[in-house]
Design a protein around this motif. Structure first.
Motif, PDB file in Angstrom:
ATOM      1  N   GLU A  32      42.934  84.814  29.797  1.00  0.00           N
ATOM      2  CA  GLU A  32      42.845  86.244  29.092  1.00  0.00           C
ATOM      3  C   GLU A  32      41.540  86.471  28.639  1.00  0.00           C
ATOM      4  O   GLU A  32      40.752  85.578  28.173  1.00  0.00           O
ATOM      5  CB  GLU A  32      44.039  85.897  28.108  1.00  0.00           C
ATOM      6  CG  GLU A  32      44.066  87.419  27.286  1.00  0.00           C
ATOM      7  CD  GLU A  32      45.200  87.228  26.196  1.00  0.00           C
ATOM      8  OE1 GLU A  32      46.012  86.743  26.306  1.00  0.00           O
ATOM      9  OE2 GLU A  32      44.869  87.785  25.091  1.00  0.00           O
ATOM     10  N   ASN A  33      41.083  87.882  28.381  1.00  0.00           N
ATOM     11  CA  ASN A  33      39.856  88.173  27.831  1.00  0.00           C
ATOM     12  C   ASN A  33      39.971  89.412  27.148  1.00  0.00           C
ATOM     13  O   ASN A  33      40.758  90.342  27.795  1.00  0.00           O
ATOM     14  CB  ASN A  33      38.692  88.304  28.954  1.00  0.00           C
ATOM     15  CG  ASN A  33      38.676  89.272  29.779  1.00  0.00           C
ATOM     16  OD1 ASN A  33      39.454  89.615  30.600  1.00  0.00           O
ATOM     17  ND2 ASN A  33      37.442  90.010  29.792  1.00  0.00           N
ATOM     18  N   ARG A  43      43.319  77.911  29.710  1.00  0.00           N
ATOM     19  CA  ARG A  43      44.239  76.820  29.770  1.00  0.00           C
ATOM     20  C   ARG A  43      43.908  75.730  30.731  1.00  0.00           C
ATOM     21  O   ARG A  43      43.412  75.735  31.557  1.00  0.00           O
ATOM     22  CB  ARG A  43      45.481  77.482  30.471  1.00  0.00           C
ATOM     23  CG  ARG A  43      46.562  76.700  30.716  1.00  0.00           C
ATOM     24  CD  ARG A  43      47.686  77.257  31.732  1.00  0.00           C
ATOM     25  NE  ARG A  43      48.069  78.456  31.082  1.00  0.00           N
ATOM     26  CZ  ARG A  43      48.100  79.689  31.801  1.00  0.00           C
ATOM     27  NH1 ARG A  43      46.971  79.807  32.761  1.00  0.00           N
ATOM     28  NH2 ARG A  43      48.503  80.936  31.336  1.00  0.00           N
ATOM     29  N   ALA A  80      36.451  87.727  23.541  1.00  0.00           N
ATOM     30  CA  ALA A  80      37.225  86.400  23.365  1.00  0.00           C
ATOM     31  C   ALA A  80      37.917  86.001  24.547  1.00  0.00           C
ATOM     32  O   ALA A  80      38.587  86.967  25.428  1.00  0.00           O
ATOM     33  CB  ALA A  80      38.234  87.058  22.220  1.00  0.00           C
ATOM     34  N   LEU A 101      45.962  75.081  25.233  1.00  0.00           N
ATOM     35  CA  LEU A 101      45.141  76.548  25.130  1.00  0.00           C
ATOM     36  C   LEU A 101      44.140  76.412  24.028  1.00  0.00           C
ATOM     37  O   LEU A 101      44.304  75.828  22.920  1.00  0.00           O
ATOM     38  CB  LEU A 101      46.387  77.269  24.767  1.00  0.00           C
ATOM     39  CG  LEU A 101      47.442  77.569  25.549  1.00  0.00           C
ATOM     40  CD1 LEU A 101      48.530  78.978  25.334  1.00  0.00           C
ATOM     41  CD2 LEU A 101      47.096  77.712  27.385  1.00  0.00           C
ATOM     42  N   THR A 102      42.994  76.817  24.537  1.00  0.00           N
ATOM     43  CA  THR A 102      41.892  76.998  23.345  1.00  0.00           C
ATOM     44  C   THR A 102      41.084  78.453  23.714  1.00  0.00           C
ATOM     45  O   THR A 102      41.309  79.132  24.732  1.00  0.00           O
ATOM     46  CB  THR A 102      40.856  76.188  24.075  1.00  0.00           C
ATOM     47  OG1 THR A 102      41.212  74.856  24.581  1.00  0.00           O
ATOM     48  CG2 THR A 102      39.830  75.931  22.762  1.00  0.00           C
ATOM     49  N   GLU A 103      40.933  78.834  22.402  1.00  0.00           N
ATOM     50  CA  GLU A 103      40.038  80.137  22.203  1.00  0.00           C
ATOM     51  C   GLU A 103      38.611  80.208  22.013  1.00  0.00           C
ATOM     52  O   GLU A 103      38.399  79.245  21.184  1.00  0.00           O
ATOM     53  CB  GLU A 103      40.636  81.117  21.482  1.00  0.00           C
ATOM     54  CG  GLU A 103      42.108  81.581  21.548  1.00  0.00           C
ATOM     55  CD  GLU A 103      42.774  82.450  20.735  1.00  0.00           C
ATOM     56  OE1 GLU A 103      44.079  82.181  20.302  1.00  0.00           O
ATOM     57  OE2 GLU A 103      41.942  83.460  20.260  1.00  0.00           O
ATOM     58  N   TYR A 104      37.825  80.987  22.757  1.00  0.00           N
ATOM     59  CA  TYR A 104      36.431  81.005  22.401  1.00  0.00           C
ATOM     60  C   TYR A 104      35.965  82.494  22.165  1.00  0.00           C
ATOM     61  O   TYR A 104      36.564  83.381  22.966  1.00  0.00           O
ATOM     62  CB  TYR A 104      35.524  80.375  23.767  1.00  0.00           C
ATOM     63  CG  TYR A 104      35.807  78.880  23.719  1.00  0.00           C
ATOM     64  CD1 TYR A 104      35.064  78.089  23.052  1.00  0.00           C
ATOM     65  CD2 TYR A 104      36.595  78.443  24.679  1.00  0.00           C
ATOM     66  CE1 TYR A 104      35.427  76.752  23.130  1.00  0.00           C
ATOM     67  CE2 TYR A 104      36.719  77.108  25.137  1.00  0.00           C
ATOM     68  CZ  TYR A 104      36.162  76.207  23.948  1.00  0.00           C
ATOM     69  OH  TYR A 104      36.338  74.766  24.398  1.00  0.00           O
ATOM     70  N   THR A 105      35.006  82.737  21.361  1.00  0.00           N
ATOM     71  CA  THR A 105      34.234  83.877  21.533  1.00  0.00           C
ATOM     72  C   THR A 105      32.855  83.726  22.010  1.00  0.00           C
ATOM     73  O   THR A 105      32.266  82.797  21.542  1.00  0.00           O
ATOM     74  CB  THR A 105      34.129  84.300  20.126  1.00  0.00           C
ATOM     75  OG1 THR A 105      35.363  84.652  19.667  1.00  0.00           O
ATOM     76  CG2 THR A 105      33.556  85.854  20.248  1.00  0.00           C
ATOM     77  N   LYS A 121      40.587  83.258  26.412  1.00  0.00           N
ATOM     78  CA  LYS A 121      41.598  82.021  26.143  1.00  0.00           C
ATOM     79  C   LYS A 121      41.654  81.356  27.594  1.00  0.00           C
ATOM     80  O   LYS A 121      41.569  81.803  28.613  1.00  0.00           O
ATOM     81  CB  LYS A 121      43.024  82.615  25.941  1.00  0.00           C
ATOM     82  CG  LYS A 121      43.068  83.317  24.484  1.00  0.00           C
ATOM     83  CD  LYS A 121      44.536  83.675  24.221  1.00  0.00           C
ATOM     84  CE  LYS A 121      44.509  84.433  22.979  1.00  0.00           C
ATOM     85  NZ  LYS A 121      46.104  85.191  22.647  1.00  0.00           N
TER      86      LYS A 121
END
Lengths: 135, 574
Positions: free
Chosen positions: B225-226, B238, B234, B247-251, B236
């Motif tokens: 996902e972006n 997997r 942002a 699951l991790t999120e980064y900006t 996401k």
């Protein structure tokens, strides 16, 4: 206007700088031809189109208006699809009040790689307008 | 809004890209002195973007005291910034510049109809003139940018890009969907013009990456996902390890795409592929010679005569892959020379469509000729045939180098020189909406002038995901893309166009509809001393314009897209 262009309807396209413009540019790059009487005005987001602009286009002589909408790819947020839909709905009502066929306004989500879809849409719209307005 | 009085217009030939289909002189005549004579100068130019023309523009602006400039050329994605900078150099505010796209949206789109293309170009330039009359001088806005880059794909291009960015004190998230790094290069043994094997190069880069404090390497990981845009994207991701999903999120501020390529797989029966084990592909052959010693064996038999059939799956005039894969000629000759040096009694027969060992790679071709390799040539309308007669495999061709003499080789092994094709899995490209070219590889904005940028702001491309490249070329593009991604974020802030919404306080009656429509909370409710009205918070407004159509008294306009501008463009286009 040239001989060939007599077969084409005048269509105003509202496209968006980040999403549908690249697709329309790529249609040119790929030489996917469409009627040369299709003109584009670029704006940031399809949910910023005023109904008054669309009505003005008919008043000045455009046969059709096509909104190359951002759809779910809109960089300004997820509400774009709904808001652009509301603009189309509102404009359709205004068109009916002015006895303008609402089907002369079309909208489709055109993503940044949807070149073929754009060409297919405007070709089909051109055929419809020729059949209904210039038959 | 001050209407302009003195506008200069340039109409570009773009070599012949525009003028082959659009009568540029007719366009010039149609706009020169037009629009209530506010066009005081209209010129055609062979290349508007050339240094010479840019210098001439600066002189023209000053000499003619222009207060607005229009260039009618390619897509604004390509040269809007170029010409904004030209106007700045001539002491004009860059936002007074207006661009007309008469290449992608006229000459190319209507190359089948020159009259129509010219008529359309005239209308587009007139619409730009109409818009230009309203283009005010503005100051740019600034937004904070995250100084982190997501590098997607940890092949040689992604690894080099990650290291280059990390050395520039930029945080890197290096994302690889496989459980190991190195991509295709990790598969290779000996390489042309290098004493290191592919695997050794990758091992060295891997050691540097794991040591580097600025790089977070994530294998078994895919982006799913972006959101957001350049400066603040942002993502996401997997990660799946031993059946466990995380699951991790980064900006991140920019994304550098280095997702590589797939090997072309011959179709069943293509040059006998699949009909006999004696027919294999180039990657399979390279693997054989790298991993064997003593005698070269295949399928229980010693290999002496090897036939290489070039351009399999490349340069297809009627197939999907019309392009040349660039590296296969050199790669094949390198493999053939290596085989001859490593194993005794090898004879190499090259069935080519003309060799493309460009640059220093010609040295290798010379080595091969000196070693006695035999080169035959064919055209696409007379391709070699591969037939099995008993235990024999025969390759036959009418050789164009010997006046179409029929030549037959009994081959112990037939190597199909397969090229590079775009990744079959296009999920990541679809996610980021990256345009593809006619070859289905990711497309750059401009092959020569912006070769690692895409039309998606902040997303750069490197390596063979952009098209066939050898290792040197992949690393070159990776370093270029890394520098481009870095240059976007290096200041920690981005300049954005000040194209925000404006409120007409006379018309506004505060109904709250604009506040409800704004996704960024940029509408403030204020008392201006006379009444309650809406006010735009310029530092938060993103210039989407969602507030404008919902305003019943029509009190809201977007700078550069106001109703007078749009309607004047409609007047010019119809």
């Amino acid at each position: 206007m040239g001989e060939l262009n007599k077969k084409s309807a005048k269509i105003l396209v509202f496209s968006t700088e980040k999403i549908s413009d690249p697709a329309i540019d790529m249609a040119g790059l790929l030489k996917l031809h469409y009627p040369p009487t299709v003109y584009t005005i670029s704006i940031p987001c399809s949910s910023g189109i005023k109904p008054s602009w669309i009505l003005y286009a008919y008043e000045k002589g455009f046969d059709g208006v096509f909104i190359a909408a951002d759809g779910s790819d809109c960089i300004y947020g997820e509400t774009c699809t709904e808001k652009t839909g509301n603009i189309v709905g509102k404009t359709h009502n205004l068109m009916k009040e002015k006895n303008i066929d609402p089907s002369r306004l079309r909208m489709a989500a055109i993503c940044s790689v949807c070149s073929e879809s754009f060409v297919k849409q405007v070709r089909g719209f051109n055929e419809y307008l020729l059949k209904t307005l210039h038959a | 809004m001050n209407k302009k009085k003195r506008i200069g217009v340039y109409i570009c030939h773009c070599g012949g890209n525009i003028s082959d289909y659009v009568d540029v002189e007719k366009v010039r005549q149609a706009v020169d002195g037009g629009d209530a004579e506010i066009v005081v100068m209209a010129k055609t130019t062979m290349f508007a973007c050339s240094d010479a023309n840019q210098r001439e523009m600066v002189e023209d602006i000053k000499a003619n005291n222009l207060d607005g400039v229009i260039v009618s050329s390619c897509s604004p994605k390509l040269h809007m910034l170029t010409f904004r900078n030209v106007t700045e150099r001539a002491d004009l505010n860059k936002f007074t510049y207006v661009h007309a796209n008469i290449r992608e949206q006229a000459s190319w789109a209507h190359s089948d109809n020159k009259i129509g293309a010219t008529e359309k170009a005239i209308h587009l330039v007139k619409a730009a003139i109409a818009k230009s009359r309203y283009a005010d001088a503005l100051e740019t806005n600034k937004i904070k940018a995250t100084k982190t880059v997501a590098v997607i794909g940890a092949g040689v291009a992604g690894m080099k890009a990650a290291l280059s960015l990390a050395e520039k004190d930029t945080e890197v998230i290096l994302i690889e969907k496989e459980n190991h790094v190195g991509g295709r290069v990790a598969e290779w043994g000996s390489l042309f013009s290098s004493t290191e094997t592919g695997k050794e190069i990758i091992d060295r880069l891997y050691a540097e990456i794991v040591r580097h404090k600025n790089i977070t390497l994530m294998t078994n990981t895919e982006v799913f996902e972006n959101k957001g845009s350049v400066g603040n994207i942002a993502i996401k991701v997997r990660t799946i390890t031993e059946g466990t999903e995380k699951l991790t999120e980064y900006t991140v501020g920019s994304v550098l795409m280095a997702t590589g390529y797939d090997h072309y797989t011959p179709k069943e029966g293509e040059y006998g592929y699949g009909s006999t084990p004696k027919v294999i592909t180039l990657p399979e052959f390279k693997n054989m010679i790298d991993n064997q010693s003593g005698k070269l064996m295949h399928n229980g038999a010693e290999i002496k005569n090897i036939a290489y059939i070039y351009c399999v799956g490349s340069r297809q005039s009627e197939g999907e892959n019309t392009y040349c894969s660039r590296n296969c000629c050199t790669s094949t000759i390198h493999a053939a020379v290596t085989a001859k040096q490593k194993f005794s009694g090898i004879t190499n027969y090259h069935f080519t469509r003309g060799l493309r060992t460009y640059g220093k790679q010609e040295i290798l071709y010379a080595d091969s000729l000196r070693a006695g390799d035999i080169y035959l040539q064919f055209y696409e309308d007379g391709i070699p045939t591969v037939t099995n007669e008993g235990k024999k495999t025969l390759v036959k061709v009418n050789d164009v180098l010997t006046n179409n003499r029929e030549i037959e080789v009994e081959a112990d092994l037939v190597v199909l020189v397969t090229g590079m094709v775009p990744r079959a899995n296009s999920t990541i490209g679809t996610l980021f909406k990256l345009p593809k070219g006619r070859d289905n590889f990711f497309n750059e904005v401009h092959m020569k002038l912006r070769p690692v940028e895409t039309v998606i702001d902040g997303v750069t491309i490197a390596g063979a995901c952009q098209g066939p490249k050898n290792i040197t070329e992949s690393v070159n593009s990776a370093l270029s893309a890394a520098t481009k991604s870095y240059s976007i974020l290096s200041k920690g802030e981005l300049e954005t166009d000040p194209l925000v919404a404006t409120i007409d306080p006379e018309k506004c009656t505060w109904c709250g509809a604009c506040e409800a429509a704004c996704p960024f909370d940029a509408i403030l409710k204020i008392d201006n001393g006379k009444k309650i009205i809406a006010e735009i918070n310029n530092s938060v407004c993103k210039g989407c314009g969602m507030c404008a159509p919902v305003c019943e008294p029509d009190a809201i306009n977007l700078i550069a897209c106001s109703s007078p501008e749009i309607m004047s463009m409609i007047d010019a286009l119809v």
